[in-house]
Design an enzyme around this catalytic site. Structure first.
Site, PDB file in Angstrom:
ATOM      1  N   GLU A   1       0.837  -1.195   0.000  1.00  0.00           N
ATOM      2  CA  GLU A   1       0.000   0.000   0.000  1.00  0.00           C
ATOM      3  C   GLU A   1       0.879   1.255   0.000  1.00  0.00           C
ATOM      4  O   GLU A   1       1.877   1.321   0.705  1.00  0.00           O
ATOM      5  CB  GLU A   1      -0.912   0.001   1.220  1.00  0.00           C
ATOM      6  CG  GLU A   1      -1.872   1.178   1.263  1.00  0.00           C
ATOM      7  CD  GLU A   1      -2.797   1.176   2.470  1.00  0.00           C
ATOM      8  OE1 GLU A   1      -3.830   1.854   2.407  1.00  0.00           O
ATOM      9  OE2 GLU A   1      -2.476   0.494   3.471  1.00  0.00           O
TER      10      GLU A   1
ATOM     11  N   LYS B   1      -9.864   1.739  -2.607  1.00  0.00           N
ATOM     12  CA  LYS B   1     -10.131   1.304  -1.236  1.00  0.00           C
ATOM     13  C   LYS B   1     -11.579   1.619  -0.865  1.00  0.00           C
ATOM     14  O   LYS B   1     -12.018   2.778  -0.908  1.00  0.00           O
ATOM     15  CB  LYS B   1      -9.161   2.015  -0.289  1.00  0.00           C
ATOM     16  CG  LYS B   1      -9.105   1.462   1.118  1.00  0.00           C
ATOM     17  CD  LYS B   1      -7.978   2.160   1.871  1.00  0.00           C
ATOM     18  CE  LYS B   1      -7.689   1.534   3.216  1.00  0.00           C
ATOM     19  NZ  LYS B   1      -6.504   2.177   3.849  1.00  0.00           N
TER      20      LYS B   1
ATOM     21  N   CYS C   1      -5.853  -2.929   2.669  1.00  0.00           N
ATOM     22  CA  CYS C   1      -5.660  -2.686   4.092  1.00  0.00           C
ATOM     23  C   CYS C   1      -6.947  -2.801   4.919  1.00  0.00           C
ATOM     24  O   CYS C   1      -7.409  -3.893   5.196  1.00  0.00           O
ATOM     25  CB  CYS C   1      -4.979  -1.337   4.292  1.00  0.00           C
ATOM     26  SG  CYS C   1      -4.168  -1.170   5.911  1.00  0.00           S
TER      27      CYS C   1
END
Length: 291
Positions: free
Chosen positions: A57, A127, A168
């Site tokens: 990331e 995301k 994440c």
């Protein structure tokens, strides 16, 4: 010419395996140097036999809301994407380009790009769940101060299996990966940057949990920890099999993590513990809980 059953079995098994490489790289505030490091490490992972490679990331910039606008680029026309395309084609690998700050129509996203061995963009993942937390005495972070959430699922095929992508904080939301599993994935690939508050407590636990829940491989790729960084990543890039066993795990330093993925392990787990056949959807999907 007769072909033996043993030979056919070996060929079938070989067709269901590949080597993955996770690039746990040090990330600095120099974008050009980050791109050079990524290219070098991707080539090294290819030399180690990896055909599917992932970056972490925010691999091209420091992780932090104050950095996102400064480092943001367009997808797929920006400098970072052009380099990812070049390196994927040069090494003839499937490349999951970690994530980068993306600017699109006056909004910013935390975006993962996926590239084929021909250097073409296969797909991208923005995301979905933004990292907005406030742990007393620990980590406080609010991605939504700058970023907007993505609104689509992302699954790609590396010619051997379907692979779902998250970034994440997405990993904490099991509903997403259950949908991926119903769509036929055998692996979850997760560029991520847990910190020193949540990492020691939840990193391995969450990756193993998602693997067990959906009977899939989970590969999570973190940046290496930089002592001078505002945000100290936990590192510990990890590869977990469908039984929840950790195959490989890094520590804090820069490292290339490789492992051979045998998709027969997915079949074995699902046949041994057939939870998808045993799900009580007649209850889950139709009955409201009485509290």
């Amino acid at each position: 010419m007769k072909i033996s059953l043993v030979y056919l079995q070996k060929m079938a098994s070989r067709a269901k395996s590949f080597r993955i490489g996770l690039i746990q790289m040090l990330v600095s505030d120099d974008k050009s140097e980050n791109l050079k490091s990524a290219a070098r490490l991707i080539s090294e992972a290819k030399e180690q036999g990896a055909s599917l490679i992932s970056l972490p990331e925010c691999f091209n910039s420091p992780y932090g809301t104050k950095y996102f606008p400064q480092y943001a680029e367009s997808v797929p026309d920006g400098e970072t994407c052009q380099e990812l395309s070049r390196v994927a084609k040069e090494n003839k690998v499937y490349l999951v380009g970690g994530s980068l700050p993306e600017k699109f129509e006056n909004k910013y996203y935390n975006t993962c790009t996926i590239w084929g061995p021909d250097g073409e963009l296969i797909d991208y993942h923005r995301k979905i769940h933004l990292f907005d937390i406030d742990v007393p005495g620990g980590q406080k972070f609010t991605e939504s101060d700058v970023l907007s959430p993505g609104n689509k699922f992302t699954i790609f095929d590396n010619g051997i299996c379907k692979i779902g992508v998250g970034i994440c904080y997405d990993v904490r939301f099991s509903e997403l990966f259950h949908i991926y599993r119903k769509e036929g994935i055998s692996m979850l690939l997760l560029p991520a940057a847990f910190n020193m508050t949540t990492g020691p407590l939840h990193w391995e636990l969450l990756m193993r949990g998602r693997a067990i829940d959906e009977q899939i491989f989970v590969a999570a790729c973190s940046p290496a920890q930089c002592p001078d960084s505002d945000y100290k990543a936990y590192g510990h890039s990890i590869i977990v099999n469908p039984w929840g066993k950790v195959i490989k795990q890094a520590e804090f330093n820069e490292e290339i993590l490789t492992a051979d993925i045998d998709l027969n392990e997915c079949d074995n787990a699902r046949q041994s513990i057939p939870i998808f056949k045993q799900r009580r959807t007649d209850l889950y999907d139709t009955v409201k809980c009485q509290l």
